[in-house]
Design an enzyme around this catalytic site. Structure first.
Site, PDB file in Angstrom:
ATOM      1  CB  CYS A 129      -0.920  -0.012   1.226  1.00 27.36           C
ATOM      2  SG  CYS A 129      -1.914   1.485   1.416  1.00 27.36           S
ATOM      3  CB  CYS A 132      -0.160   2.153   4.226  1.00 31.11           C
ATOM      4  SG  CYS A 132      -1.844   1.651   3.839  1.00 31.11           S
ATOM      5  CG  ASP A 133       3.622   0.801   4.250  1.00 30.98           C
ATOM      6  OD1 ASP A 133       3.261   1.301   5.327  1.00 30.98           O
ATOM      7  OD2 ASP A 133       3.405  -0.387   3.942  1.00 30.98           O
TER       8      ASP A 133
END
Length: 300
Positions: A129, A132-133
Site C-alpha cells: 500500500c 500507507c507506506d
C-alpha cells in the site's frame, strides 16, 4: 447462543465487536490466524486517527485489549462454513457455535509472487500500500510489481515521493487505464519494464534488490529500497458463497449498509465490494455492520 458471531479479527471485526458489546449484546469473535489482520504486517503506520505513529502490531494489541475489556469472547480457529436455520451455526475446525446473527469480516489477502523468503520481507522492504507506506521511501528507489490500475496508481503516487520507480509487469503491455498509462509514461523518474517477472529477492534481514528475467531469458538485477506488490487481492469468502452473493471477483456483493441478501448475515471490511480499503474504512464498516446486526436482533 451468541447474539452476534463475528468471523474475522481485523479492524473491521474488532470494531464491530466493540459496538456490539456497547449495545449489551453477547459477542464471539473467531479469528484463524492473527488478531489485527493485515495491519500487523506494517512496522509503522501514520494514517490512523488518534495515532501520530504506531506499529501495526501495537495497534492490533490495543484493539483486541479494548474488545476483551468490553467482554467479548474470542476463539482461535478456522471457519469452514455456516448452516442456516432459525438461527445460524458457524462451523469451525475447533467446534460449532450458535448465533442469532453473523458478521463476516474475513478481509482479503494480498496476492503474493510465490518467491522464497517473500513472507520474511513483508514489512522489511515489501509493502502492498503506497498510501500507507510510500512516505517511508521518500528520495529512495522502489519497484512496483504489476501493470493493472492498482499498480499504476501505486506507481504514480510513489513517483512523487521516490527518486526512482521501476514498474515491472509480467505481460508485454500494461493493463491499466490508458489515462493512467499516459500519466506514468510522462514521469521522468519512472522506468516501465514489460514482459518481465521477479525471480529472486535479495537481502538478508531487509530487501535490498530483486533479480528479474524477461521473456527472452535475459536477467537483470535492480537495486531497490522497497517493493510494492500490486497483483491483486484474494477475498476470503469461499466458505460463505452458498449463503451470500459474491461478485465476479469473489467479494461480498454489499453496499455501504453492509447488508447481504441473506437476512441476519452482514459483511464488513476488505471482504466486501468497495473502492477504498484502508484501516479507517474497515473500522467504519465494522461499526455499520454491528449497528445493522443489532437492529436485526432487536426487530426479530
Amino acid at each position: 447462543m451468541y447474539d452476534i458471531i463475528i468471523i474475522g479479527g481485523g479492524p473491521a471485526g474488532l470494531t464491530a465487536a466493540l459496538y456490539a458489546k456497547r449495545a449489551n449484546k453477547s459477542v464471539l469473535v473467531i479469528e484463524k490466524a492473527t488478531f489485527g489482520g493485515q495491519i500487523t504486517y506494517s512496522p509503522k503506520v501514520e494514517n490512523i486517527p488518534g495515532f501520530l505513529s504506531v506499529s501495526g502490531n501495537e495497534f492490533a494489541e490495543k484493539l483486541i485489549e479494548q474488545v476483551l475489556e468490553q467482554g467479548a469472547e474470542v476463539e482461535m480457529c478456522e471457519v469452514t462454513g455456516i448452516n442456516r436455520g432459525e438461527n445460524f451455526t458457524v462451523n469451525t475446525d475447533g467446534g460449532n457455535f450458535e448465533g442469532k446473527s453473523v458478521i463476516i469480516a474475513t478481509g482479503a489477502k494480498h496476492r503474493m509472487l510465490g518467491l522464497d523468503r517473500e513472507e520474511q520481507f513483508v514489512g522489511e522492504g515489501i509493502s502492498f500500500c503506497a498510501v500507507c507506506d510510500g512516505a517511508f521511501y521518500e528520495n529512495k528507489t522502489v519497484a512496483v510489481i504489476g501493470g493493472g490500475n492498482s499498480a499504476l496508481q501505486e506507481a504514480l503516487l510513489l513517483s512523487d515521493l521516490a527518486s526512482k520507480v521501476y514498474v515491472v509487469q509480467n505481460l508485454g503491455y500494461l493493463t491499466g487505464e490508458q489515462k493512467l498509462q499516459e500519466q506514468l509514461v510522462g514521469k521522468d523518474n519512472v522506468e516501465i519494464i514489460l514482459g518481465t517477472v521477479v525471480k529472486e529477492l535479495l537481502g538478508d534481514s531487509e530487501l535490498v534488490g530483486i533479480k528479474v528475467e524477461n521473456e527472452n531469458g535475459e536477467a537483470r538485477t535492480l537495486d531497490i529500497d522497497g517493493m510494492f506488490v500490486a497483483i491483486g487481492l484474494v477475498p476470503q469468502n469461499e466458505p460463505f458463497s452458498e449463503h451470500i452473493a459474491l461478485n465476479n471477483w469473489g467479494y461480498a456483493d454489499s453496499c455501504e449498509d453492509c447488508k447481504t441478501d441473506c437476512a441476519g448475515i452482514f459483511v464488513a471490511g476488505d471482504c466486501r465490494s468497495k473502492r477504498i480499503r484502508q484501516v479507517a474504512t474497515a473500522a467504519a464498516d465494522g461499526a455499520i455492520a454491528a449497528l445493522a446486526a443489532i437492529d436485526f436482533i432487536d426487530e426479530k
